[in-house]
Scaffold this active site. Sequence first.
Site, short mmCIF file in Angstrom:
data_model
loop_
_atom_site.label_atom_id
_atom_site.label_comp_id
_atom_site.label_asym_id
_atom_site.label_seq_id
_atom_site.Cartn_x
_atom_site.Cartn_y
_atom_site.Cartn_z
N GLU A 94 -46.66 24.89 36.03
CA GLU A 94 -47.38 24.78 37.30
C GLU A 94 -46.39 24.82 38.47
OE1 GLU A 94 -50.66 24.60 37.85
OE2 GLU A 94 -51.10 24.77 35.71
N SER A 147 -28.42 28.81 38.92
CA SER A 147 -29.46 28.59 37.92
C SER A 147 -29.78 29.92 37.24
CB SER A 147 -30.69 28.02 38.60
OG SER A 147 -31.62 27.63 37.63
N LYS A 189 -32.11 28.11 25.15
CA LYS A 189 -32.18 27.49 26.47
C LYS A 189 -32.52 26.02 26.24
CE LYS A 189 -34.11 27.97 31.10
NZ LYS A 189 -34.02 26.59 31.36
N ARG A 240 -25.63 18.92 38.65
CA ARG A 240 -25.76 20.12 39.47
C ARG A 240 -26.24 19.80 40.90
NH1 ARG A 240 -29.94 24.29 37.43
NH2 ARG A 240 -31.32 22.84 38.49
N GLU A 295 -24.91 21.89 29.12
CA GLU A 295 -26.17 21.14 29.19
C GLU A 295 -26.04 19.80 28.48
OE1 GLU A 295 -28.12 22.91 30.94
OE2 GLU A 295 -30.11 22.04 30.74
N CYS A 316 -67.74 -3.09 19.08
CA CYS A 316 -67.50 -1.93 18.21
C CYS A 316 -68.55 -0.85 18.48
CB CYS A 316 -67.57 -2.37 16.75
SG CYS A 316 -67.51 -0.98 15.62
N CYS A 366 -70.91 -0.82 15.12
CA CYS A 366 -71.83 -1.89 14.69
C CYS A 366 -72.05 -2.93 15.79
CB CYS A 366 -71.27 -2.57 13.45
SG CYS A 366 -69.71 -3.41 13.75
S1 IVH Z 1 -26.43 29.57 31.86
C1 IVH Z 1 -24.84 31.02 35.71
N1 IVH Z 1 -27.18 28.96 29.42
O1 IVH Z 1 -31.17 26.22 32.32
C2 IVH Z 1 -25.62 30.68 34.51
N2 IVH Z 1 -28.14 27.74 31.22
O2 IVH Z 1 -33.19 27.10 34.18
C3 IVH Z 1 -26.13 29.33 34.53
N3 IVH Z 1 -29.69 25.98 30.50
O3 IVH Z 1 -29.30 25.59 35.20
C4 IVH Z 1 -26.75 28.78 33.37
N4 IVH Z 1 -29.50 26.31 28.36
O4 IVH Z 1 -29.11 23.91 33.21
C5 IVH Z 1 -27.32 28.70 30.73
N5 IVH Z 1 -27.71 28.51 27.21
C6 IVH Z 1 -27.85 28.24 28.52
C7 IVH Z 1 -28.70 27.21 28.97
C8 IVH Z 1 -28.82 27.01 30.34
C9 IVH Z 1 -30.05 25.57 29.30
C10 IVH Z 1 -30.17 25.39 31.78
C11 IVH Z 1 -29.10 25.25 32.84
C12 IVH Z 1 -29.61 26.10 33.97
C13 IVH Z 1 -31.09 26.10 33.71
C14 IVH Z 1 -31.82 27.23 34.37
#
Ligand code: IVH
Length: 674
Positions: free
Chosen positions: A34, A81, A115, A136, A173, A410, A413
């Site tokens: 969302e 990001s 991810k 971050r 991460e 209940c 019953c």
């Molecule tokens: S690369 C410049 N690799 O996902 C590249 N991010 O939604 C930056 N994340 O800010 C990130 N797994 O906190 C990268 N294998 C992965 C990741 C990853 C999780 C997070 C990370 C990023 C966010 C973006």
Amino acid sequence: MNNIKKYIHWIINEIRYHQYLYHELNEPILPDIEYDRMLKKLKNIKDQYPEFFTDNTPINNVGYIPSGLLKKVKHQNPMLSLENIFSKKDYYLFQSKIKKKLGCIENIIYCCELKIDGLAINLLYKFGKLIRASTRGNGIIGEDVTENVHYISNIPLKLLGNHIPEYIEIRGEIFMMHKDFESLNKNIIRKNKGKIFSNPRNAASGSLRQLNPLITAKRKLNFFPHGIGGFSKTFNLPCSYYDCLVKMKEWGFIINKQTKLVNSDKDIFDYYQKMQDQRSNLKFDIDGIVIKINSIKIQNKLGSNNYAPNWAIAYKFPAQEKLTTLKNIDFQVGRTGVITPVAKLKPVMISGVKIKNANLYNINEIKRLNLHIGDTVVVRRSGDVIPKIINVIIKKRLKNSKKVIFPIQCPGCQSKLVRYKDEVNIRCLSGFSCIYQLKKFLIHFVSYDAMNIQGIGINIINQLVDNKYLKTVLDFYSLNKDMLMKLNNFQEKSALKLLYSIKNSRKVFLSNFIYALGIRDVGKINSKNLAIRYKKLDFFLKSDFNSLNQIDGIGMNIAKNILDFLSQEKNIFFIKKLSKKLKILSVQEKKEDFYYKNIFNNKNIVFTGRLVNFKRKELERRFISLGARIYNFVSKKIHYLIIGEKVGSKFNQAKLLNVKILDENKLIKIFKKN
Ligand code: IVH
């Protein structure tokens, strides 16, 4: 125009509010999907009406502006990001943009990664020593959590090996494993201290962003690196991202084993599918895969925008959380009288499954959520876990909506419900005079591991009870063809079939009979152990505390439950009457069960292909009764793959992962061995 301005103002405020809840309080109330939708909407409006936007719009901020509690840190290099994609179509669009920039895309190698659903961190090392760790934040300014990360065991304080740069930023991460998340929440509930975390990501963030690092120390956090930020000029950066990971491994980091190099669209889609299949078996949350161009030279050529690199993309999995409406609450009465609230929802599709109900566990959960009928709720379905309401969108609450109140009577019953001191459960104490408890008990009684009366389900039990043909289990053995033919959809043939399976069930092993009695906390394994120990029903009926206590798995509480049960005259009356209608077999079946148990106890099993010699459901139940767990997908966690005819891709996965494969012939041999 004015309306658009108003709308932009509103949506920016909404986004900022949700960023605050997510990043600052670790208590998001909106599902990610969302939030992403709002952000996308804002981006679209910006493309149409750029004149209404300033640099301060939240699309330009990677995250949330950090609070004043932790010390602020300016990143030497911005922490970017990732852009998200959700379909193959989106992926091809990403490809075509790269193609346009590079002129050609042949032979591009990609590095595919999980991810991880955690929070990004920057680790600054000087001469191999960890100098500073920062969250971050908004990508430019983060929070100093240096002391906190000292307590994360897989973040090296000193880099190992040779070729250590003068200065380097490792990015990755921080996340929490499912088991640690569960036990953290359990502890919070047990100690009645603070709010529980709604998911492992929030738990990881809340555990790291602590002024007192000793709190971080108590929470088990993990780390996987996923990039390099800045580094000293004298350092020879490897030519590819994958080689950077190898380097980081040499320095002492743990690299995720699922990371894979690929060089075709098909391989990328296969990787995506495989990871999605394995998602529910992983020990931590992932929300997609990340596709990165492997060559650093090409990465540099493609560059980045303010928000994300052009050489990487996050290909997200379908959402596990969705918004829907709470229509009602069903207070269900269990076999032992425990009342379980079940949320009835406006049906919503979550990762391909239509969700209509969610588990609300007990009164504490209802209090935690402060539910009102008609509420807009966030529902989460992850893997095979029963769907759960994560939270309520209070802002969307309807005026005059009715607050959910736990009943005092209940629903079956109407007797007064009881809550024992120190217990979270609320119970109906009427036993079988409560129609709901009777029905649940009858279902248990006929089940495979109990009397195994095949062909009877909830529907038939309901009708038999409502027609007053079944008042106790004894009545099963007085049912006749005429009675059954009065039930819906029953013809002579189906009636005779059911009578035949009732007749068949009269021969029963002692262990199954004990299990069928439904004594509180006496499950399949305990029933088997009791049958082995007492051998005959009469001996079991005369059991005492001392002999019970010597049985594996039967502690004080269970022994007390058994003795309580056997001390009630009406129970003994029924057992005696029932046993006259049955032939209760003892002993000989036990040895083989223990042989199976040794092989399959605590083992994870997956099926593939069509079984010829076994009924799949029965075999699954048999394995479960022997202590095994059944899974849908092959992973390293799986011990056995059971194969029938026409095996699927699971077979190859099992071979790759060295999972033991059992075909039907082997199974027959195993089961015959004793
Ligand atoms: S690369 C410049 N690799 O996902 C590249 N991010 O939604 C930056 N994340 O800010 C990130 N797994 O906190 C990268 N294998 C992965 C990741 C990853 C999780 C997070 C990370 C990023 C966010 C973006």
